[in-house]
Design an enzyme around this catalytic site. Sequence first.
Site, PDB file in Angstrom:
ATOM      1  CG  ASP A  93       7.740   5.270 -11.837  1.00 50.12           C
ATOM      2  OD1 ASP A  93       8.167   4.017 -11.707  1.00 50.12           O
ATOM      3  OD2 ASP A  93       6.341   5.246 -11.746  1.00 50.12           O
ATOM      4  CB  SER A 107      -0.876  -0.042   1.134  1.00 52.87           C
ATOM      5  OG  SER A 107      -1.871   1.065   1.144  1.00 52.87           O
ATOM      6  CE  LYS A 117      -4.939  -2.364   0.308  1.00 57.99           C
ATOM      7  NZ  LYS A 117      -5.740  -0.958   0.410  1.00 57.99           N
TER       8      LYS A 117
END
Length: 394
Positions: free
Chosen positions: A335, A324, A349
Amino acid sequence: MKRVRSTLHAFPLRSIALATCFATASGLAWAQDEDAATEQLLEGIQNGERVEISLPDPEKQLPLEDLRKFTEVFSRIKDAYVEDVSDRKLLESAIKGMLSDLDPHSTYLAPKDYEELEESTSGEFGGLGIEVGMENGFVKVIAPIDDTPAQKAGVQAGDLIIKLDEKPVKGMSLEEAVQLMRGKPGSILTLTIMREGESAPIEIEVERDIIKVTSVKSRMLENGYGYVRITQFQADTGSQFKDALNGLEDELGRDLDGLIIDLRNNPGGVLQAAVETADALLNEGLIVYTEGRIQSSRLRFSARAGDIMEGTPIVVLINGGSASASEILAGALQDHERAVVMGTKSFGKGSVQTVIPLDETHAIKMTTARYYTPDGRSIQATGIKPDIEVRPRN
């Protein structure tokens, strides 16, 4: 000649009765609109006006055969089940089943569940100290929380709990299992678990305690490198993270040469805390965005100018217990090439749950969106793949 348009809705009596059982304020408003349209239609006919009736799209109507099946099952249970069951109990069970069958994270919240939801983000609650989900009808350990009874007893991320004391978990809802895991501090609960690599179930005794979670821990490593462990994202984790970095630099007497952020076995927590932590380390750009069917579930979170580490090299550690909010932080730094991610693939998740009140004491928690990293990668069920895979030594 004036033209009157109307859409004809036809409902069998049984369906109308069933719909009445689930009537809401919005449903009443819909009924009032239908009454007004019907009255306008009748007036048009009486005045000799041309009337056009549009039949409803069959694909958008309630599945009447399935509704008949539901009412038939309801009736059979009422008549023939071994014990008498109230209508309220059956309807509540139907709601629970409807939500739990969607995904492991959607659920019905009774009054006590509301309290537990608040406790889970406050940093202090009773229990074993594990973040759990459902998998194939069993309770799966997402991660044990640091310095809690579960971690000290040897519970590991990925364990499948098949029995709580002598009660089989199969067939329980996640809420029912969590209720059994909570209890009086000092009491013992025996977990029977299946673990990858083990040929037989393992029994682990865990002593319940008041769980006090320290969100951020830090220490200096040798040669000017700092280490920050985030165990769980709570409301103030972002500010605690910044304080930890300042404390490390004060201890060193200068800027850090490098930073390790440990997110292993971090089950997640408050989204905004993960966003604030990522924002502290990024100069600009998207951190995370969500996509869902309703407009309110489509959100974008971007970094403000100012990297407090000013480009200091960062390594992020993750594993199968990172879930999460911890995946959001790792994915954003990866990224933007702001950090090297090491370890094993994270849990996966990546869905957003919204608490929707039904009345003053009940609500539903329902998945309304999914998380995506800045590059558009979905976290749900895929997780974050590390740049450098490092597996634990057996």
